[in-house]
Write a protein that holds these residues in place. Structure first.
Motif, mmCIF file in Angstrom:
data_model
loop_
_atom_site.group_PDB
_atom_site.id
_atom_site.type_symbol
_atom_site.label_atom_id
_atom_site.label_comp_id
_atom_site.label_asym_id
_atom_site.label_seq_id
_atom_site.Cartn_x
_atom_site.Cartn_y
_atom_site.Cartn_z
ATOM 1 N N UNK A 83 0.863 -1.189 -0.008
ATOM 2 C CA UNK A 83 0.119 -0.032 -0.072
ATOM 3 C C UNK A 83 0.785 1.254 -0.059
ATOM 4 N N UNK A 84 0.309 2.310 -0.312
ATOM 5 C CA UNK A 84 1.159 3.534 -0.124
ATOM 6 C C UNK A 84 0.881 4.308 1.293
ATOM 7 N N UNK A 85 1.866 4.166 1.565
ATOM 8 C CA UNK A 85 2.345 5.012 3.166
ATOM 9 C C UNK A 85 2.972 6.278 3.098
ATOM 10 N N UNK A 86 2.185 7.015 4.212
ATOM 11 C CA UNK A 86 2.773 8.598 4.400
ATOM 12 C C UNK A 86 3.157 8.531 5.803
ATOM 13 N N UNK A 87 4.277 9.124 6.363
ATOM 14 C CA UNK A 87 4.388 9.452 7.664
ATOM 15 C C UNK A 87 4.689 11.013 7.740
ATOM 16 N N UNK A 88 3.822 11.494 8.391
ATOM 17 C CA UNK A 88 3.975 13.170 8.640
ATOM 18 C C UNK A 88 4.130 13.531 10.109
ATOM 19 N N UNK A 89 4.862 14.499 10.355
ATOM 20 C CA UNK A 89 5.011 15.281 11.359
ATOM 21 C C UNK A 89 4.350 16.467 11.488
ATOM 22 N N UNK A 90 3.281 16.522 12.692
ATOM 23 C CA UNK A 90 2.717 17.605 13.033
ATOM 24 C C UNK A 90 2.793 18.330 14.260
ATOM 25 N N UNK A 91 2.897 19.560 14.346
ATOM 26 C CA UNK A 91 3.108 20.161 15.730
ATOM 27 C C UNK A 91 1.573 20.165 16.392
ATOM 28 N N UNK A 92 1.659 20.689 17.744
ATOM 29 C CA UNK A 92 0.384 20.680 18.430
ATOM 30 C C UNK A 92 -0.670 21.506 17.987
ATOM 31 N N UNK A 93 -0.503 22.380 17.060
ATOM 32 C CA UNK A 93 -1.457 23.084 16.276
ATOM 33 C C UNK A 93 -2.095 22.410 15.286
ATOM 34 N N UNK A 94 -1.628 21.403 14.709
ATOM 35 C CA UNK A 94 -1.908 20.730 13.507
ATOM 36 C C UNK A 94 -1.232 20.864 12.276
ATOM 37 N N UNK A 95 -0.249 21.779 12.266
ATOM 38 C CA UNK A 95 0.460 22.416 11.243
ATOM 39 C C UNK A 95 1.556 21.327 10.697
ATOM 40 N N UNK A 96 1.584 20.907 9.597
ATOM 41 C CA UNK A 96 2.759 19.810 9.083
ATOM 42 C C UNK A 96 4.013 20.456 9.161
ATOM 43 N N UNK A 97 4.803 19.867 9.780
ATOM 44 C CA UNK A 97 6.202 20.197 10.206
ATOM 45 C C UNK A 97 7.021 19.486 8.979
ATOM 46 N N UNK A 98 6.838 18.032 8.869
ATOM 47 C CA UNK A 98 7.385 17.475 8.020
ATOM 48 C C UNK A 98 7.048 16.258 7.431
ATOM 49 N N UNK A 99 7.532 15.798 6.200
ATOM 50 C CA UNK A 99 7.171 14.607 5.673
ATOM 51 C C UNK A 99 8.379 13.733 5.653
ATOM 52 N N UNK A 100 8.121 12.511 6.485
ATOM 53 C CA UNK A 100 9.258 11.565 6.233
ATOM 54 C C UNK A 100 9.109 10.414 5.232
#
Length: 143
Positions: A83-100
């Motif tokens: 399957x297609x996988x995405x791993x994202x890091x978000x801050x506490x406000x829900x803003x995308x910080x980084x896509x791993x």
């Protein structure tokens, strides 16, 4: 037949029914399970002894270690089917910080290292995303 990147069933050269998963979890793939339980190509040139007993049964983040961390941590996760996988890091406000990760993965156990050198200390969320499920874990960066 196979599912393209937009989940549309496309005609292709395979012996499987349209958009059927093969024994490696590939949609419309070119593998089948032989009489001895091995996963083989239809031309019979390649057989893989795949023991489904040891494959993961669900999408999951199994561990994040160390946590809290500085400057890096290892995220261990499992994928039950191709399957297609995405791993994202978000801050506490829900803003995308980084896509791993943003790619297709085979069934199995995987890991990725998250380097936080350019990210301030604080609490963040790791989202492991597939087409059918989202798994979220909390991480803490210390400086």
């Amino acid at each position: 037949a196979y599912l393209d990147e937009c989940d549309i069933c496309v005609d292709g050269d395979t012996d499987l029914e349209p958009c059927e998963q093969d024994c490696l979890g590939e949609w419309g793939g070119n593998h089948y399970v032989d009489s001895e339980g091995d996963c083989c190509t239809f031309d019979g040139l390649e057989c893989l002894n795949i023991d489904n007993e040891y494959l993961p049964t669900q999408l999951n983040i199994s561990s994040i270690f160390p946590n809290p961390f500085n400057p890096s941590t290892t995220i261990n996760y499992s994928v039950p089917a191709f399957t297609h996988i995405t791993i994202n890091i978000y801050d506490v406000s829900g803003k995308l910080v980084k896509t791993l990760i943003d790619d297709n993965y085979y069934p199995g156990f995987h890991q990725v290292v998250f380097e936080s050198n350019d990210i301030p200390a604080g609490t963040y969320f790791v989202n492991l995303i597939s087409k059918r499920k989202i798994v979220t874990n909390k991480i803490t960066i210390i400086k």
